[in-house]
Design an enzyme around this catalytic site. Structure first.
Site, PDB file in Angstrom:
ATOM      1  N   ARG A 120      48.089  58.951 -11.477  1.00 24.75           N
ATOM      2  CA  ARG A 120      48.484  58.000 -12.300  1.00 24.75           C
ATOM      3  C   ARG A 120      49.370  57.512 -10.216  1.00 24.75           C
ATOM      4  O   ARG A 120      50.089  56.755 -10.499  1.00 24.75           O
ATOM      5  CB  ARG A 120      50.137  58.803 -11.981  1.00 24.75           C
ATOM      6  N   LYS A 142      46.553  42.216  -7.285  1.00 26.13           N
ATOM      7  CA  LYS A 142      45.766  42.709  -8.671  1.00 26.13           C
ATOM      8  C   LYS A 142      44.727  43.170  -8.204  1.00 26.13           C
ATOM      9  O   LYS A 142      43.848  42.846  -7.572  1.00 26.13           O
ATOM     10  CB  LYS A 142      45.380  40.774  -8.736  1.00 26.13           C
ATOM     11  N   GLU A 184      38.178  28.587  -1.320  1.00 27.07           N
ATOM     12  CA  GLU A 184      39.474  29.604  -1.931  1.00 27.07           C
ATOM     13  C   GLU A 184      40.211  28.712  -0.277  1.00 27.07           C
ATOM     14  O   GLU A 184      40.891  28.762  -0.952  1.00 27.07           O
ATOM     15  CB  GLU A 184      39.420  30.648  -2.032  1.00 27.07           C
ATOM     16  N   LYS A 226      48.185  31.851   0.562  1.00 24.49           N
ATOM     17  CA  LYS A 226      48.667  33.442  -0.915  1.00 24.49           C
ATOM     18  C   LYS A 226      49.114  34.371   0.406  1.00 24.49           C
ATOM     19  O   LYS A 226      50.575  34.378  -1.294  1.00 24.49           O
ATOM     20  CB  LYS A 226      46.721  34.440  -0.710  1.00 24.49           C
ATOM     21  N   GLU A 236      53.029  36.739 -11.266  1.00 22.11           N
ATOM     22  CA  GLU A 236      52.140  35.442 -12.372  1.00 22.11           C
ATOM     23  C   GLU A 236      53.246  35.057 -12.758  1.00 22.11           C
ATOM     24  O   GLU A 236      52.783  33.762 -13.724  1.00 22.11           O
ATOM     25  CB  GLU A 236      51.115  35.624 -12.315  1.00 22.11           C
ATOM     26  N   ARG A 240      52.574  31.053  -8.353  1.00 20.69           N
ATOM     27  CA  ARG A 240      51.866  31.775  -8.602  1.00 20.69           C
ATOM     28  C   ARG A 240      50.536  31.472  -9.349  1.00 20.69           C
ATOM     29  O   ARG A 240      48.929  31.192  -9.130  1.00 20.69           O
ATOM     30  CB  ARG A 240      51.763  33.400  -8.559  1.00 20.69           C
ATOM     31  N   ASN A 244      45.428  28.737  -9.375  1.00 21.23           N
ATOM     32  CA  ASN A 244      44.330  28.671 -10.404  1.00 21.23           C
ATOM     33  C   ASN A 244      44.151  27.326 -10.432  1.00 21.23           C
ATOM     34  O   ASN A 244      43.433  26.940 -10.756  1.00 21.23           O
ATOM     35  CB  ASN A 244      44.836  29.037 -11.135  1.00 21.23           C
ATOM     36  N   HIS A 247      40.613  26.726 -11.033  1.00 25.16           N
ATOM     37  CA  HIS A 247      40.009  27.430 -12.306  1.00 25.16           C
ATOM     38  C   HIS A 247      39.744  26.969 -13.719  1.00 25.16           C
ATOM     39  O   HIS A 247      39.487  28.017 -13.790  1.00 25.16           O
ATOM     40  CB  HIS A 247      41.108  28.599 -11.851  1.00 25.16           C
ATOM     41  N   HIS A 251      36.686  28.073 -14.007  1.00 24.39           N
ATOM     42  CA  HIS A 251      36.597  29.663 -15.548  1.00 24.39           C
ATOM     43  C   HIS A 251      35.465  29.083 -16.399  1.00 24.39           C
ATOM     44  O   HIS A 251      34.250  29.899 -16.911  1.00 24.39           O
ATOM     45  CB  HIS A 251      37.450  30.509 -15.755  1.00 24.39           C
ATOM     46  N   HIS A 264      31.283  32.064  -7.697  1.00 28.41           N
ATOM     47  CA  HIS A 264      33.064  31.720  -7.757  1.00 28.41           C
ATOM     48  C   HIS A 264      33.100  30.500  -7.732  1.00 28.41           C
ATOM     49  O   HIS A 264      33.759  29.836  -8.061  1.00 28.41           O
ATOM     50  CB  HIS A 264      33.904  32.987  -7.648  1.00 28.41           C
TER      51      HIS A 264
END
Ligand SMILES: NC(=O)c1ccc[n+]([C@@H]2O[C@H](COP(=O)([O-])OP(=O)(O)OC[C@H]3O[C@@H](n4cnc5c(N)ncnc54)[C@H](O)[C@@H]3O)[C@@H](O)[C@H]2O)c1
Ligand SMILES: [Zn+2]
Length: 366
Positions: A120, A142, A184, A226, A236, A240, A244, A247, A251, A264
Site C-alpha cells: 500500500r 505522476k 521539454e 515544472k 492537473e 498543470r 501539455n 503534446h 501524442h 517523445h
C-alpha cells in the site's frame, strides 16, 4: 549544484541537480529520509547498471537489492509491475523498505508505481538518468504503466522523497536522446520562462556540447518551471495542463507512428510547431515570435521527417485522453514565457496547423 523545492498539499521534497551526486547518494538519501532501512531496492535497467552501477554502489555500505527492467515501452506494463512486486516480496521487502528508481522515464514511472502500491505504498527516491527524466518525468509525482489499449492508462500520484539528478550521467546518453529531452526545456521556456528561451538561443553550442555549467542551468530552470506549476496544481485540474504544450499533436504523431519512429520529445517538437501556428493565427503571439521559437526548435533538432497524412493525424488527436468531456483543450503560448488553455479550438484550425506542420515535416530537417 541547485536545489528546487516541490511543495504540494500531499508532498514536500527537494529536487537536487548538479555534478557528482551519484557517488555520494547513500549519504544524501539518509539526510532526507533518515537511516536506510533493512531493505533498500534499486530498480534500473541492465544497460544503465552496466554504465553507472559501480558509481551508484560506491556510497552504500550494504548494497541495495538490484531489480531490473528491460528497456523499452513494451516493458512498462502491469505484468512487469507484478513481477517486480513478487521479487520484492521474495527478497524480504516490507512496509519500511525504500526503493530507488535509477534510470530514464520508464524506470521512473514503473518504479514510482511499484512504490505506490507495494504494501500500500513505500517511500522511494528518483535518480533520473536521461535528460527527459531529469527535467520532466521525475518531478511531479505522476507514476504508472501502459495497457495494451494505450499509454499511461494506469497509475497513481505518488511523490518521491527526493530527486537527485546528476548531470554527469548525461555524458553517456545518446545525442538523439539528449536533443529530444531538450524539447521539454524549450517547452518550459515558452510557457513560463523567457530567460530560459534566450539562454537556449544564445548557448546552444554549449548545451548541445554538454558543457556542465550550461546543462545545469537549463536543467535547473526546467525543473524550477515544472515544480512551480505542480506546486500550484498538483492534480492537473487547471494550470498543470499548460505542461501539455505541443503534446496534443505530439501524442497524435506518436500514436500514428506506433511509438516507433520518433522519440517523445521529437514528437513534441513537431507538436509545438503546430501550436505556434495556431497561436500566431489567433494573434496570441506575433509572427516574429513564432518564427524565433520555431527556429529554436530546429536548432535543437533535427526533428525526424514525417510521412503521415493529415486526416490520420487529426483522427489521432481526437483519441487524446487529455481532451476531457469532448472539449478540445489545446495549449497555446501567449507571447514568450506565458501560455493558456483554450477550449474552442476548431477542427479547421487544427487542420490548418497540422497541414502547416506536415509541410515542414515532409522535408527532412536532418
Ligand atoms: N511521469 C511523468 O510525469 C512523465 C513525464 C514525461 C514522460 N514520462 C514517461 O517517460 C518515459 C520516457 O522516458 P525517457 O525519455 O527517459 O526514456 P527511457 O526511459 O526509455 O530511456 C531512454 C533510453 O536511454 C537509456 N539510458 C537512460 N539513461 C542513460 C544514460 N545515462 N546513458 C546511456 N543511456 C541511458 C535507457 O536505457 C533507454 O534505452 C515514457 O514512458 C513517458 O511516458 C513520464
Ligand atoms: Zn512530454
Amino acid at each position: 549544484m541547485q536545489t528546487i523545492r516541490v511543495d504540494t498539499p500531499s508532498a514536500k521534497y527537494d529536487v537536487v541537480t548538479g555534478s557528482g551526486l551519484l557517488g555520494s547518494l547513500a549519504t544524501r538519501i539518509e539526510r532526507v529520509a533518515g537511516k536506510l532501512p533493512r531493505r533498500v531496492f534499486v530498480l534500473t535497467s541492465p544497460e544503465i547498471w552496466a554504465l553507472w552501477g559501480d558509481v551508484f554502489l560506491k556510497s552504500f555500505s550494504d548494497p541495495p537489492v538490484a531489480l531490473f527492467l528491460s528497456p523499452g515501452e513494451k516493458h512498462k506494463t502491469m505484468p512487469g509491475v507484478e513481477k517486480l512486486l513478487r521479487q520484492m516480496v521474495a527478497a524480504g521487502g516490507d512496509r519500511g523498505s525504500l526503493l530507488i528508481a535509477f534510470g530514464g522515464g520508464i524506470v521512473g514511472d514503473v518504479g514510482g508505481f511499484v512504490a505506490a502500491i507495494f504494501m500500500r505504498g513505500i517511500r522511494y527516491i528518483q535518480v533520473p538518468t536521461t535528460f527527459l527524466a531529469q527535467v520532466d518525468s521525475s518531478v511531479g509525482g505522476k507514476t504508472g504503466v501502459n495497457l495494451p489499449e494505450g499509454k499511461n492508462l494506469v497509475g497513481s500520484f505518488h511523490h518521491p522523497a527526493a530527486v537527485f539528478a546528476d548531470i554527469d550521467m548525461l555524458g553517456t546518453l545518446p545525442d538523439r536522446e539528449l536533443r529530444s529531452g531538450l524539447m521539454e526545456s524549450i517547452k518550459a521556456g515558452i510557457i513560463r520562462d523567457r530567460s530560459l528561451v534566450r539562454f537556449m538561443e544564445e548557448h546552444a553550442d554549449e548545451v548541445l556540447g554538454r558543457e556542465p555549467k550550461a546543462l545545469e542551468k537549463v536543467i535547473a530552470a526546467s525543473i524550477r518551471m515544472k515544480a512551480s506549476v505542480v506546486n500550484r496544481d498538483e492534480r492537473e485540474n487547471g494550470l498543470r495542463m499548460i505542461l501539455n504544450l505541443g503534446h496534443t499533436v505530439g501524442h497524435a504523431i506518436e500514436q500514428a507512428t506506433r511509438y516507433k519512429a520518433l522519440l517523445h520529445g521529437e514528437a513534441v517538437g513537431w507538436g509545438m510547431i503546430a501550436a505556434l501556428y495556431v497561436a500566431h493565427r489567433r494573434r496570441s503571439i506575433t509572427g516574429a515570435q513564432a518564427a524565433r521559437l520555431e527556429n529554436l526548435i530546429h536548432v535543437y533538432g533535427p526533428l525526424p521527417s514525417l510521412k503521415l497524412r493529415a486526416p490520420k493525424l487529426i483522427a489521432a488527436t481526437g483519441a487524446d485522453k487529455k481532451n476531457v468531456g469532448g472539449v478540445r483543450r489545446f495549449v497555446l503560448p501567449i507571447g514568450i514565457g506565458n501560455a493558456g488553455v483554450v477550449e474552442d479550438l476548431t477542427t479547421a484550425e487544427l487542420k490548418a496547423a497540422v497541414s502547416y506542420m506536415l509541410s515542414q515535416a515532409r522535408v527532412s530537417h536532418a
